[in-house]
Design a protein around this motif. Structure first.
Motif, short mmCIF file in Angstrom:
data_model
loop_
_atom_site.label_atom_id
_atom_site.label_comp_id
_atom_site.label_asym_id
_atom_site.label_seq_id
_atom_site.Cartn_x
_atom_site.Cartn_y
_atom_site.Cartn_z
N ALA A 67 0.83 -1.20 0.00
CA ALA A 67 0.00 0.00 0.00
C ALA A 67 0.87 1.26 0.00
O ALA A 67 0.56 2.24 -0.68
N TYR A 68 1.96 1.20 0.74
CA TYR A 68 2.87 2.35 0.82
C TYR A 68 3.51 2.62 -0.54
O TYR A 68 3.53 3.76 -1.02
N LEU A 69 4.03 1.56 -1.17
CA LEU A 69 4.66 1.69 -2.47
C LEU A 69 3.68 2.20 -3.52
O LEU A 69 4.00 3.10 -4.32
N ASN A 70 2.48 1.65 -3.53
CA ASN A 70 1.48 2.06 -4.52
C ASN A 70 1.18 3.55 -4.43
O ASN A 70 1.03 4.23 -5.44
N ARG A 71 1.09 4.05 -3.19
CA ARG A 71 0.81 5.48 -3.03
C ARG A 71 1.99 6.33 -3.51
O ARG A 71 1.79 7.36 -4.18
N ILE A 72 3.20 5.91 -3.20
CA ILE A 72 4.38 6.64 -3.66
C ILE A 72 4.42 6.69 -5.19
O ILE A 72 4.69 7.73 -5.79
N LEU A 73 4.11 5.57 -5.83
CA LEU A 73 4.15 5.51 -7.29
C LEU A 73 3.02 6.33 -7.92
O LEU A 73 3.19 6.88 -9.02
N GLU A 74 1.86 6.39 -7.24
CA GLU A 74 0.78 7.26 -7.71
C GLU A 74 1.24 8.72 -7.74
O GLU A 74 1.00 9.46 -8.71
N ILE A 75 1.90 9.13 -6.68
CA ILE A 75 2.40 10.51 -6.58
C ILE A 75 3.50 10.73 -7.62
O ILE A 75 3.57 11.79 -8.27
N HIS A 76 4.35 9.72 -7.80
CA HIS A 76 5.44 9.81 -8.77
C HIS A 76 4.90 10.01 -10.19
O HIS A 76 5.47 10.77 -11.00
N GLN A 77 3.78 9.36 -10.50
CA GLN A 77 3.18 9.49 -11.82
C GLN A 77 2.75 10.94 -12.08
O GLN A 77 2.82 11.44 -13.21
N GLU A 78 2.33 11.61 -11.01
CA GLU A 78 1.90 13.01 -11.13
C GLU A 78 3.10 13.97 -11.13
O GLU A 78 3.10 14.96 -11.86
#
Length: 348
Positions: free
Chosen positions: A72-83
């Protein structure tokens, strides 16, 4: 010379009476003459002051606690990274370091850099392992042990003389003058940080601290010693002054050389009246008073970011002695609309 443009995500925005290092780290980066930094704030609570300090943080996102799980932590970081296209993450809280070290190789595949110690470096300086750490690296360390139950408190008098220190595995430390005070502190700390609780011999003297940066190859890139001038009821420095202490700097440089420490660190030490130094704690990241180092001539956040981006950084030796810092409280004025936005949308 053109500045290097980078986007840096930073945690530890809880700049209250128990301040996180995030805002001081950001101030160091914003002061840089070599870097043009866009700051992404990563927050765990919607009232972390850094979220609402728009002159420091360009955009903020809510992230889950590390306890929510690595995925869950990684997924959120990658979501932010995409933006945001993050170049570098600087985590500033002890409790999140294991997660970031675990994710280091995955983040690297997404071109997100970090600059962190290894699992081994993190574990061996753990508060519960500090005595063995001292033996390994030839540093004086107060006698200590870990406890997990009331039953063990009854036997402390066989090993320790009061007063003793009672510490949490991540944060908090209290002086106990009796068994009853140990029980009180044990309950408070274990409820907040879990078990084990660390018991440490109380060494009388002056507390001195060092903020330092190691390059992972045994070189000390920066190191500045400080003595706390004002301490809060939480034991946090609310004022401090840089010191001329060659012996303390030698201890620090030898430790970084022998351990090949990578990243920021803080050594908390006691200097006794007979000029002996005892290591009482190592914080494995940049401390909240790091802006004193910037003001004294060594911009540690800038140096860490440059190293993480693969740039050469020469060791810094000079700094201003007698430079002081004084913290103060400040009322931020904002809008409920911003609070609703970060709470509902997870971004501001």
């Amino acid at each position: 010379m053109d500045k290097l443009k980078i986007t840096v995500a930073i945690t530890g925005l809880n700049n209250t009476d128990n301040p996180g290092p995030g805002i001081p780290v950001i101030r160091g980066l914003k002061d840089s003459e070599l870097l043009d930094v866009k700051v992404i704030g990563l927050a765990y609570e919607n009232l972390e002051p850094g979220i609402h300090m728009h002159d420091h943080v360009d955009v903020s996102y809510m992230i889950p606690y590390p306890s929510s799980g690595t995925e869950a932590y990684l997924n959120r970081i990658l979501e932010i990274h995409q933006e945001e296209h993050i170049d570098l993450i600087i985590p500033n809280l002890d409790a999140e370091l294991y997660t970031f070290i675990k994710l280091e190789s995955i983040l690297q595949k997404h071109n997100i850099k970090t600059y962190l110690p290894s699992f081994q470096q993190l574990d061996e300086r753990n508060k519960g392992n500090l005595e063995n750490y001292g033996k390994k690296y030839n540093i004086n360390v107060p006698k200590g042990t870990t406890i997990t139950s009331y039953h063990e408190i009854n036997h402390l008098k066989e090993e320790f003389d009061y007063p003793i220190l009672v510490k949490g595995k991540f944060y908090d430390a209290y002086v106990a003058y009796s068994k009853e005070e140990v029980i009180s502190h044990f309950n408070k700390i274990s409820a907040k940080w879990g078990l084990p609780v660390i018991i440490q011999e109380y060494v009388k003297g002056t507390e001195v601290n060092v903020v330092a940066l190691g390059d992972g190859k045994g070189n000390t890139i920066a190191a500045i010693p400080m003595r706390k001038q004002y301490i809060t009821d939480k034991g946090k420095a609310w004022g401090g002054v840089t010191l001329n202490d060659d012996k303390l700097l030698t201890i620090t440089r030898n430790l970084i050389k022998d351990s090949a420490w990578k990243g920021g660190m803080e050594l908390e030490m006691i200097r006794t009246n007979d000029d002996k130094y005892y290591l009482i704690e190592i914080n494995p990241r940049i401390p909240a008073w790091v802006y004193l180092a910037v003001g004294a001539g060594q911009n540690i956040p800038e140096a860490l970011a440059l190293l993480a981006m693969g740039k050469e950084v020469k060791p810094m030796f000079n700094y201003e002695i007698g430079k002081i810092f004084i913290r103060y409280s400040y009322d931020l004025i904002g809008d409920m609309a911003d609070l609703e936005k970060i709470s509902i949308q997870g971004k501001i």
